[in-house]
Design an enzyme around this catalytic site. Sequence first.
Site, PDB file in Angstrom:
ATOM      1  N   HIS A   1      16.592  -0.332 -42.864  1.00  0.00           N
ATOM      2  CA  HIS A   1      16.390   1.058 -42.834  1.00  0.00           C
ATOM      3  C   HIS A   1      15.993   1.982 -41.572  1.00  0.00           C
ATOM      4  O   HIS A   1      15.475   1.153 -40.787  1.00  0.00           O
ATOM      5  CB  HIS A   1      15.464   1.632 -43.968  1.00  0.00           C
ATOM      6  CG  HIS A   1      14.103   0.814 -43.762  1.00  0.00           C
ATOM      7  ND1 HIS A   1      13.311   1.409 -42.948  1.00  0.00           N
ATOM      8  CD2 HIS A   1      13.432  -0.182 -44.091  1.00  0.00           C
ATOM      9  CE1 HIS A   1      12.197   0.736 -42.891  1.00  0.00           C
ATOM     10  NE2 HIS A   1      12.106  -0.211 -43.614  1.00  0.00           N
TER      11      HIS A   1
ATOM     12  N   HIS B   1      15.390  -4.333 -45.593  1.00  0.00           N
ATOM     13  CA  HIS B   1      13.951  -4.442 -44.894  1.00  0.00           C
ATOM     14  C   HIS B   1      13.890  -5.603 -44.019  1.00  0.00           C
ATOM     15  O   HIS B   1      14.497  -6.425 -43.983  1.00  0.00           O
ATOM     16  CB  HIS B   1      12.837  -4.295 -45.998  1.00  0.00           C
ATOM     17  CG  HIS B   1      12.971  -3.132 -46.797  1.00  0.00           C
ATOM     18  ND1 HIS B   1      12.511  -2.199 -46.879  1.00  0.00           N
ATOM     19  CD2 HIS B   1      13.745  -3.308 -48.103  1.00  0.00           C
ATOM     20  CE1 HIS B   1      12.817  -1.127 -47.759  1.00  0.00           C
ATOM     21  NE2 HIS B   1      13.469  -2.047 -48.732  1.00  0.00           N
TER      22      HIS B   1
ATOM     23  N   ARG C   1      13.264   4.483 -48.560  1.00  0.00           N
ATOM     24  CA  ARG C   1      13.583   4.198 -47.138  1.00  0.00           C
ATOM     25  C   ARG C   1      14.848   3.568 -47.018  1.00  0.00           C
ATOM     26  O   ARG C   1      15.736   3.807 -46.314  1.00  0.00           O
ATOM     27  CB  ARG C   1      12.512   3.615 -46.302  1.00  0.00           C
ATOM     28  CG  ARG C   1      12.102   2.290 -46.579  1.00  0.00           C
ATOM     29  CD  ARG C   1      10.720   1.990 -46.101  1.00  0.00           C
ATOM     30  NE  ARG C   1      10.039   0.679 -46.084  1.00  0.00           N
ATOM     31  CZ  ARG C   1       9.287   0.295 -47.248  1.00  0.00           C
ATOM     32  NH1 ARG C   1       8.922   1.008 -48.125  1.00  0.00           N
ATOM     33  NH2 ARG C   1       8.788  -0.905 -47.063  1.00  0.00           N
TER      34      ARG C   1
HETATM   35  C1  DG2 Z   1       7.665  -3.546 -42.490  1.00  0.00           C
HETATM   36  C2  DG2 Z   1       7.702  -4.818 -41.775  1.00  0.00           C
HETATM   37  O1  DG2 Z   1       8.639  -3.405 -43.538  1.00  0.00           O
HETATM   38  O2  DG2 Z   1       6.496  -5.041 -41.211  1.00  0.00           O
HETATM   39  O3  DG2 Z   1       6.331  -3.529 -44.560  1.00  0.00           O
HETATM   40  O4  DG2 Z   1       5.296  -3.126 -42.798  1.00  0.00           O
HETATM   41  O5  DG2 Z   1      11.113  -3.125 -42.877  1.00  0.00           O
HETATM   42  O6  DG2 Z   1      10.094  -1.952 -44.828  1.00  0.00           O
HETATM   43  O7  DG2 Z   1       9.452  -1.430 -42.371  1.00  0.00           O
HETATM   44  P1  DG2 Z   1       9.828  -2.570 -43.316  1.00  0.00           P
HETATM   45  C3  DG2 Z   1       6.192  -3.378 -43.311  1.00  0.00           C
HETATM   46  P2  DG2 Z   1       6.553  -6.363 -40.197  1.00  0.00           P
HETATM   47  O8  DG2 Z   1       6.390  -7.452 -41.090  1.00  0.00           O
HETATM   48  O9  DG2 Z   1       7.311  -6.126 -39.115  1.00  0.00           O
HETATM   49  O10 DG2 Z   1       4.868  -6.136 -39.572  1.00  0.00           O
END
Ligand code: DG2
Length: 250
Positions: A11, A184, A62
């Site tokens: 996303h 994600h 998202r």
């Molecule tokens: C991010 C990834 O997920 O975080 O959950 O904070 O892809 O849904 O934005 P996304 C989150 P990191 O593992 O890279 O810290």
Amino acid sequence: DTTYRLILLRHGESQWNQKNLFTGWVDVDLNEKGEKEAARGGELLLAEGLLPDVVHTSLLRRAIRTSQIALDKADRHWIPVRRSWRLNERHYGALQGKDKAQTLAEFGEDQFQLWRRSYDTPPPVLADDAEYSQAGDARYAEIPSELRPATECLKDVVERMLPYWYDAIVPDLAEGNTVLVTAHGNSLRALVKHLDGISDADIAGLNIPTGIPLVYELDADFKPVTPGGRYLDPEAAAAAIEAVKNQGKK
Ligand code: DG2
């Protein structure tokens, strides 16, 4: 030889990516930059003639909105859609809603990296009555309670994502469809780990940028013809990958 075509799309930037907060299963929306990234992702698909026949997304806004914006730009807004919690972001446990930079400062580099990028160390569990818990969320009612996560490491994500890969995505590919998966950072790391056969140790170094389509040509065994696939905008991808890696270090 290429037999099947798969497109992975993280996303666009979310409101909590922007604020540098651990997000996981919290259902935050895209920010304006994220909407633009999604639109550009769709334009890149159209320019390359990579037109999805079917799209799979997580149950999170998202990813859903990114797929809709991108497909609209590519004039493929009409294709069939499938969604599953199995493509959701990794459940970030008690870290959900916490600031990445503060977490790094409070717990130190080693613990931060262990929680964020180790293969098999999950963060502490998130209590059902915590502010950012999804315990009562109707969209997850179908998940048997013993499968419903309260935290996950990447290994857990691989284990709950792979049944969906084999049972839902592979059959669509096998029918000859160009398949778009909009998900994600960590659920896509889990899928890339499987596709490219990346080791438990090496997957720590793999990061996925927001909003840039990653194209995999697959052979008859559903294995990548070119390991790592191909980003449609390799320069932007390289810069964005660095930024994801350094999140926390403000
Ligand atoms: C991010 C990834 O997920 O975080 O959950 O904070 O892809 O849904 O934005 P996304 C989150 P990191 O593992 O890279 O810290």
